[in-house]
Design a protein around this motif. Structure first.
Motif, PDB file in Angstrom:
ATOM      1  N   ALA A 168       0.832  -1.207   0.000  1.00  0.00           N
ATOM      2  CA  ALA A 168       0.000   0.000   0.000  1.00  0.00           C
ATOM      3  C   ALA A 168       0.867   1.259   0.000  1.00  0.00           C
ATOM      4  CB  ALA A 168      -0.923  -0.009   1.214  1.00  0.00           C
ATOM      5  N   ILE A 169       1.936   1.250   0.782  1.00  0.00           N
ATOM      6  CA  ILE A 169       2.846   2.405   0.823  1.00  0.00           C
ATOM      7  C   ILE A 169       3.493   2.609  -0.539  1.00  0.00           C
ATOM      8  CG2 ILE A 169       5.031   3.239   1.798  1.00  0.00           C
ATOM      9  CD1 ILE A 169       4.132   1.885   4.462  1.00  0.00           C
ATOM     10  N   GLU A 170       3.905   1.514  -1.164  1.00  0.00           N
ATOM     11  CA  GLU A 170       4.523   1.601  -2.485  1.00  0.00           C
ATOM     12  C   GLU A 170       3.545   2.161  -3.524  1.00  0.00           C
ATOM     13  OE1 GLU A 170       6.728  -1.298  -5.739  1.00  0.00           O
ATOM     14  OE2 GLU A 170       6.426  -2.017  -3.686  1.00  0.00           O
ATOM     15  N   LEU A 171       2.291   1.670  -3.505  1.00  0.00           N
ATOM     16  CA  LEU A 171       1.269   2.188  -4.421  1.00  0.00           C
ATOM     17  C   LEU A 171       1.016   3.671  -4.175  1.00  0.00           C
ATOM     18  CD1 LEU A 171      -1.458  -0.606  -4.477  1.00  0.00           C
ATOM     19  CD2 LEU A 171      -0.149   0.241  -6.420  1.00  0.00           C
TER      20      LEU A 171
ATOM     21  N   THR B 290      -5.752   9.779  -1.041  1.00  0.00           N
ATOM     22  CA  THR B 290      -6.022   9.086   0.221  1.00  0.00           C
ATOM     23  C   THR B 290      -5.264   7.762   0.217  1.00  0.00           C
ATOM     24  OG1 THR B 290      -7.986   7.969  -0.640  1.00  0.00           O
ATOM     25  CG2 THR B 290      -8.342  10.080   0.466  1.00  0.00           C
ATOM     26  N   HIS B 291      -5.182   7.135   1.375  1.00  0.00           N
ATOM     27  CA  HIS B 291      -4.473   5.866   1.507  1.00  0.00           C
ATOM     28  C   HIS B 291      -5.323   4.717   0.971  1.00  0.00           C
ATOM     29  CE1 HIS B 291      -1.283   7.484   4.049  1.00  0.00           C
ATOM     30  NE2 HIS B 291      -2.227   8.221   4.620  1.00  0.00           N
ATOM     31  N   PRO B 292      -4.717   3.707   0.337  1.00  0.00           N
ATOM     32  CA  PRO B 292      -5.468   2.502  -0.038  1.00  0.00           C
ATOM     33  C   PRO B 292      -5.920   1.766   1.231  1.00  0.00           C
ATOM     34  CG  PRO B 292      -3.302   2.558  -1.097  1.00  0.00           C
ATOM     35  CD  PRO B 292      -3.334   3.647  -0.091  1.00  0.00           C
ATOM     36  N   VAL B 293      -7.058   1.125   1.165  1.00  0.00           N
ATOM     37  CA  VAL B 293      -7.598   0.414   2.327  1.00  0.00           C
ATOM     38  C   VAL B 293      -7.741  -1.063   1.983  1.00  0.00           C
ATOM     39  CG1 VAL B 293      -9.590   0.172   3.861  1.00  0.00           C
ATOM     40  CG2 VAL B 293      -8.842   2.435   3.150  1.00  0.00           C
ATOM     41  N   ALA B 294      -7.300  -1.903   2.893  1.00  0.00           N
ATOM     42  CA  ALA B 294      -7.476  -3.342   2.751  1.00  0.00           C
ATOM     43  C   ALA B 294      -8.251  -3.846   3.959  1.00  0.00           C
ATOM     44  CB  ALA B 294      -6.125  -4.036   2.669  1.00  0.00           C
ATOM     45  N   ILE B 295      -9.039  -4.870   3.752  1.00  0.00           N
ATOM     46  CA  ILE B 295      -9.811  -5.468   4.842  1.00  0.00           C
ATOM     47  C   ILE B 295      -9.388  -6.924   4.971  1.00  0.00           C
ATOM     48  CG2 ILE B 295     -12.106  -6.138   5.629  1.00  0.00           C
ATOM     49  CD1 ILE B 295     -13.182  -3.708   4.080  1.00  0.00           C
ATOM     50  N   LYS B 296      -9.096  -7.328   6.185  1.00  0.00           N
ATOM     51  CA  LYS B 296      -8.745  -8.720   6.444  1.00  0.00           C
ATOM     52  C   LYS B 296      -9.735  -9.273   7.463  1.00  0.00           C
ATOM     53  CE  LYS B 296      -5.315 -11.884   8.183  1.00  0.00           C
ATOM     54  NZ  LYS B 296      -4.101 -12.112   8.908  1.00  0.00           N
TER      55      LYS B 296
ATOM     56  N   LEU C 296     -13.489   3.170   8.053  1.00  0.00           N
ATOM     57  CA  LEU C 296     -12.874   3.149   6.726  1.00  0.00           C
ATOM     58  C   LEU C 296     -12.414   4.543   6.303  1.00  0.00           C
ATOM     59  CD1 LEU C 296     -15.251   0.663   4.879  1.00  0.00           C
ATOM     60  CD2 LEU C 296     -12.911   0.252   5.623  1.00  0.00           C
ATOM     61  N   THR C 297     -13.220   5.560   6.586  1.00  0.00           N
ATOM     62  CA  THR C 297     -12.837   6.930   6.248  1.00  0.00           C
ATOM     63  C   THR C 297     -11.616   7.362   7.033  1.00  0.00           C
ATOM     64  OG1 THR C 297     -15.111   7.495   5.672  1.00  0.00           O
ATOM     65  CG2 THR C 297     -13.637   9.329   6.198  1.00  0.00           C
ATOM     66  N   HIS C 298     -11.575   7.025   8.314  1.00  0.00           N
ATOM     67  CA  HIS C 298     -10.419   7.379   9.151  1.00  0.00           C
ATOM     68  C   HIS C 298      -9.137   6.760   8.592  1.00  0.00           C
ATOM     69  CE1 HIS C 298      -8.130   8.353  12.757  1.00  0.00           C
ATOM     70  NE2 HIS C 298      -7.660   7.120  12.690  1.00  0.00           N
ATOM     71  N   VAL C 299      -9.208   5.496   8.233  1.00  0.00           N
ATOM     72  CA  VAL C 299      -8.031   4.806   7.709  1.00  0.00           C
ATOM     73  C   VAL C 299      -7.632   5.368   6.344  1.00  0.00           C
ATOM     74  CG1 VAL C 299      -7.154   2.580   6.898  1.00  0.00           C
ATOM     75  CG2 VAL C 299      -8.405   2.716   9.039  1.00  0.00           C
ATOM     76  N   ARG C 300      -8.616   5.670   5.494  1.00  0.00           N
ATOM     77  CA  ARG C 300      -8.303   6.244   4.176  1.00  0.00           C
ATOM     78  C   ARG C 300      -7.601   7.583   4.304  1.00  0.00           C
ATOM     79  NH1 ARG C 300      -9.672   4.057  -0.468  1.00  0.00           N
ATOM     80  NH2 ARG C 300      -9.423   5.781  -1.867  1.00  0.00           N
ATOM     81  N   ARG C 301      -8.079   8.414   5.212  1.00  0.00           N
ATOM     82  CA  ARG C 301      -7.518   9.766   5.350  1.00  0.00           C
ATOM     83  C   ARG C 301      -6.206   9.785   6.132  1.00  0.00           C
ATOM     84  NH1 ARG C 301     -12.933  13.298   6.648  1.00  0.00           N
ATOM     85  NH2 ARG C 301     -13.802  13.152   4.556  1.00  0.00           N
ATOM     86  N   ASN C 302      -6.119   8.984   7.189  1.00  0.00           N
ATOM     87  CA  ASN C 302      -4.995   9.076   8.119  1.00  0.00           C
ATOM     88  C   ASN C 302      -4.026   7.900   8.062  1.00  0.00           C
ATOM     89  OD1 ASN C 302      -6.191  11.457   9.246  1.00  0.00           O
ATOM     90  ND2 ASN C 302      -7.632  10.118  10.280  1.00  0.00           N
ATOM     91  N   GLY C 303      -4.405   6.837   7.364  1.00  0.00           N
ATOM     92  CA  GLY C 303      -3.572   5.635   7.372  1.00  0.00           C
ATOM     93  C   GLY C 303      -3.759   4.891   8.680  1.00  0.00           C
ATOM     94  N   GLY C 304      -2.926   3.939   8.925  1.00  0.00           N
ATOM     95  CA  GLY C 304      -3.006   3.191  10.172  1.00  0.00           C
ATOM     96  C   GLY C 304      -3.820   1.926  10.038  1.00  0.00           C
ATOM     97  N   LEU C 305      -4.212   1.412  11.186  1.00  0.00           N
ATOM     98  CA  LEU C 305      -4.886   0.124  11.254  1.00  0.00           C
ATOM     99  C   LEU C 305      -5.950   0.183  12.336  1.00  0.00           C
ATOM    100  CD1 LEU C 305      -4.775  -2.882  10.311  1.00  0.00           C
ATOM    101  CD2 LEU C 305      -3.117  -3.242  12.123  1.00  0.00           C
TER     102      LEU C 305
END
Length: 89
Positions: free
Chosen positions: A11-14, A22-28, A56-65
């Motif tokens: 995700a960081i590379e992309l 915004t940051h890419p989001v993945a769901i596991k 999901l919005t928080h993670v897209r905007r700010n990154g993290g987990l």
């Protein structure tokens, strides 16, 4: 099987190559709570709840987990949802 860190690095590379706004989001989906990394924000442990769209919005905007469990989700319909076949009865 890939680890969360592999996906995070991808995700960081992309993000760096494509310059997303915004940051890419993945769901596991996990089977056991022990799979949740210690670095994850876990709303229920922090004493609050989030709607899934907020997380999901928080993670897209700010990154993290963010670790979302049924206890963490502030959407009662999600807690009572079941298979469509069971809901039709």
């Amino acid at each position: 099987m890939k680890k969360i860190e592999d996906y995070r690095n991808a995700a960081i590379e992309l993000h760096n190559k494509l310059h997303f706004s915004t940051h890419p989001v993945a769901i596991k989906y996990i089977k056991d709570k022990s799979e949740i990394p210690k670095t994850a924000l876990w709303p229920s442990k922090a004493g609050f709840k989030l709607a899934l769209c907020q997380a999901l919005t928080h993670v897209r905007r700010n990154g993290g987990l963010i670790a979302m469990t049924t206890i963490s989700v502030y959407q009662p319909l999600l807690l009572t949802a079941g298979p469509i076949s069971a809901m039709r009865r």
